[in-house]
Design an enzyme around this catalytic site. Structure first.
Site, mmCIF file in Angstrom:
data_model
loop_
_atom_site.group_PDB
_atom_site.id
_atom_site.type_symbol
_atom_site.label_atom_id
_atom_site.label_comp_id
_atom_site.label_asym_id
_atom_site.label_seq_id
_atom_site.Cartn_x
_atom_site.Cartn_y
_atom_site.Cartn_z
ATOM 1 N N LYS A 15 48.687 37.002 52.235
ATOM 2 C CA LYS A 15 48.502 35.584 51.930
ATOM 3 C C LYS A 15 47.102 35.184 52.386
ATOM 4 O O LYS A 15 46.532 35.878 53.206
ATOM 5 C CB LYS A 15 49.550 34.736 52.687
ATOM 6 C CG LYS A 15 50.982 35.201 52.525
ATOM 7 C CD LYS A 15 51.605 34.670 51.272
ATOM 8 C CE LYS A 15 53.053 35.165 51.141
ATOM 9 N NZ LYS A 15 53.631 34.889 49.832
ATOM 10 N N HIS B 280 59.250 43.390 41.957
ATOM 11 C CA HIS B 280 59.450 42.013 42.396
ATOM 12 C C HIS B 280 60.279 41.276 41.348
ATOM 13 O O HIS B 280 60.146 41.533 40.156
ATOM 14 C CB HIS B 280 58.110 41.311 42.596
ATOM 15 C CG HIS B 280 58.260 39.992 43.309
ATOM 16 N ND1 HIS B 280 58.629 38.839 42.652
ATOM 17 C CD2 HIS B 280 58.123 39.654 44.608
ATOM 18 C CE1 HIS B 280 58.711 37.845 43.531
ATOM 19 N NE2 HIS B 280 58.418 38.309 44.719
#
EC number: 4.1.1.39
Length: 455
Positions: free
Chosen positions: A166, A285
């Site tokens: 992130k 994902h």
């Protein structure tokens, strides 16, 4: 009378067969049906069977050119849902010949393609599928599976640790690579591209791949452990996706990643085949899953999407946490976690498993727990998911007050402490916090993490 009898007819006359014995080769589906007021459940269940197999709304003369009895889906059992008004579970059996071999895409087009907009139904949810052995055997499945992955990585007897880098959007490739290096150097096994990181103007895919590979090799050399970074190969076309996977292979990295729902099953299966042929692990994902599986009475349960992924191919898949920021109920989650990992899973309605599923030695998939988890969750995660899992801490690593590497150290220490405690026979459920506290006494990084995120 000559010819055929034209006109609209009740589905239940043809497609509701309560005394029907299902075949071992049938694909079985459990639908949660909410009929419109006034529509009997038998008609609703039969309508689902018809519309998702051979039926159409009226009699057509070409029906006479085929054997309906051989090809029709049959609604073979209906039961009311306990505690819900006007909801039923309709069980439908589909003959195997209705499906193309080795195509998850075709399986879904047939079973859920048309029938969900059906007028006679208020809502419809596919709760579970039983894939017969004969059909499972037409799929390659996961490129490598759990055992081969452990052998490639040389990591045994514990869950693997990951971290999503992130901020997910906006970093340059070089800074991104730096964050990757710090996390891996600190003690994580994997770092991960966020699912939305593809190839945007601020960071093109080739630059990211290069810097991440550099980070990986540096961390590997310094720690003596094999490291990986899930390079997201998801792209706008299948050709571009494969091009990215080829580049990853040329760099010699161990693993790539794909968003299987937004990318689509056809693309995913192509990528899985490439990964097996070229020795790449494949991390999956599930972006977009909540669009499909969040509603309790309409859509598809995630366990169906998970089964489909095991057929299509993937070595890791995100599967909720039971403890973090994203929802997940423990028994139900464990139900589909076992469906991903085990070779044989017994029917167990308390865990949401409607059918016994035999995977006939198809490789297993590692469930990935991620979303709002941190060091205090480690004992629970270790206990719930066991060794065959990947625990992913994004903010739980990068949010550490001293930086990324200490964040990684804190997670690794917490994990090793939990695994050791479990192996010594301690009870993680009741002593979890105690175990973390003890470990933090000799790990300042862990102590700092414990301060930031309160138990």
């Amino acid at each position: 009378s000559v010819g055929f009898k034209a006109g609209v007819k009740d589905y239940k006359l043809t497609y509701y067969t309560p005394d029907n014995q299902t075949k071992d080769t049938d694909i079985l589906a459990a639908f949660r049906v909410t009929p419109q007021p006034g529509v009997p459940p038998e008609e609703a269940g039969a309508a689902v069977a018809a519309e998702s197999s051979t039926g159409t709304w009226t009699t057509v003369w070409t029906d006479g050119l085929t054997s309906l009895d051989r090809y029709k889906g049959r609604c073979y059992h209906i039961e009311p849902v306990a505690g819900e008004e006007n909801q039923f579970i309709a069980y439908v059996a589909y003959p195997l010949d209705l499906f193309e071999e080795g195509s998850v895409t075709n399986m879904f087009t047939s079973i859920v393609g048309n029938v969900f907009g059906f007028k006679a139904l208020r809502a419809l949810r596919l709760e579970d599928l039983r894939i017969p052995n004969a059909y499972v055997k037409t799929f390659q499945g996961p490129p490598h599976g759990i055992q081969v992955e452990r052998d490639k990585l040389n990591k045994y007897g514990r869950p693997l640790l990951g971290c999503t880098i992130k901020p997910k959007l906006g970093l340059s490739a070089k800074n991104y690579g730096r964050a990757v290096y710090e996390c891996l150097r600190g003690g994580l096994d994997f770092t991960k591209d966020d699912e939305n990181v593809n190839s945007q103007p601020f960071m093109r895919w080739r630059d990211r791949f290069l810097f991440c590979a550099e980070a990986l090799y540096k961390a590997q050399a310094e720690t003596g452990e094999i490291k990986g970074h899930y390079l997201n190969a998801t792209a706008g076309t299948c050709e571009e996706m494969i091009k990215r996977a080829v580049f990853a292979r040329e760099l010699g990295v161990p693993i790539v990643m794909h968003d299987y729902l937004t990318g689509g099953f056809t693309a995913n299966t192509s990528l899985a085949h490439y990964c097996r042929d070229n020795g790449l692990l494949l991390h999956i994902h599930r972006a977009m899953h909540a669009v499909i599986d969040r509603q309790k009475n309409h859509g598809m349960h995630f366990r169906v999407l998970a089964k489909a992924l095991r057929l299509s191919g993937g070595d890791h898949i995100h599967s909720g946490t039971v403890v973090g920021k994203l929802e997940g109920e423990r028994e139900i989650t464990l139900g589909f976690v076992d469906l991903l990992r085990d070779d044989f899973v017994e029917k167990d309605r308390s865990r949401g498993i409607y059918f016994t599923q035999d995977w006939v030695s198809l490789p297993g998939v590692l469930p990935v727990a991620s979303g709002g988890i941190h060091v205090w969750h480690m004992p629970a995660l270790t206990e719930i998911f066991g060794d065959d899992s990947v625990l992913q801490f994004g903010g739980g690593t990068l949010g550490h007050p001293w930086g990324n590497a200490p964040g990684a150290v804190a997670n690794r220490v917490a994990l090793e402490a939990c695994v050791q405690a479990r192996n010594e026979g301690r009870d993680l459920a009741s002593e979890g916090n105690q175990i973390i506290r003890e470990a933090s006494k000799w790990s300042p990084e862990l102590a700092a993490a414990c301060e930031v995120w309160k138990e």
